[in-house]
Write an enzyme that holds these catalytic residues in place. Sequence first.
Site, short mmCIF file in Angstrom:
data_model
loop_
_atom_site.label_atom_id
_atom_site.label_comp_id
_atom_site.label_asym_id
_atom_site.label_seq_id
_atom_site.Cartn_x
_atom_site.Cartn_y
_atom_site.Cartn_z
N TYR A 10 0.84 -1.20 0.00
CA TYR A 10 0.00 0.00 0.00
C TYR A 10 0.87 1.26 0.00
O TYR A 10 0.68 2.17 -0.80
CB TYR A 10 -0.91 -0.04 1.22
CG TYR A 10 -1.75 1.20 1.43
CD1 TYR A 10 -2.87 1.44 0.65
CD2 TYR A 10 -1.42 2.12 2.41
CE1 TYR A 10 -3.67 2.57 0.84
CE2 TYR A 10 -2.20 3.26 2.62
CZ TYR A 10 -3.31 3.47 1.84
OH TYR A 10 -4.07 4.59 2.04
N LYS A 14 1.39 4.09 -3.09
CA LYS A 14 1.14 5.52 -2.88
C LYS A 14 2.40 6.33 -3.18
O LYS A 14 2.33 7.40 -3.80
CB LYS A 14 0.69 5.78 -1.44
CG LYS A 14 -0.75 5.38 -1.19
CD LYS A 14 -1.17 5.64 0.23
CE LYS A 14 -1.36 7.11 0.47
NZ LYS A 14 -1.96 7.41 1.78
N PHE A 43 -10.51 11.27 6.30
CA PHE A 43 -11.70 12.05 6.00
C PHE A 43 -12.94 11.33 6.52
O PHE A 43 -12.98 10.10 6.54
CB PHE A 43 -11.84 12.27 4.48
CG PHE A 43 -11.11 13.49 4.02
CD1 PHE A 43 -11.80 14.65 3.70
CD2 PHE A 43 -9.73 13.50 3.95
CE1 PHE A 43 -11.12 15.80 3.32
CE2 PHE A 43 -9.04 14.63 3.57
CZ PHE A 43 -9.74 15.78 3.25
#
Length: 106
Positions: A10, A14, A43
């Site tokens: 991951y 990114k 978020f």
Amino acid sequence: YEGQPGQIAYSASKGALRSMTLPMARDLARHAVRVVTIAPGVFASNMTAKMRPKTQRSLEKDGIVYPQRFGQPAEFARTVRWILDCPYVNGETIRLSGAGRLPAKL
């Protein structure tokens, strides 16, 4: 690109996107295509709504410098709108995270 243990793939993916942003912007400029990436923090979403309240408070308190809360979808949307409205922004990664970094879990 700043991952936790067990998130090597991951984090690497990114990081690869961040690393590709500037060269891709340079390559595509001749076609009048801009490349901008957004590196969001935590978020408010359906996923974060399912977190235990204790986990939410911990992330807000320890992982986000200011304003010590999850980002709101409207804030993300305003950032995208700003990028679209400002053609001089190109080849950049916009970090949208309240200056937060999740502490490493060792």
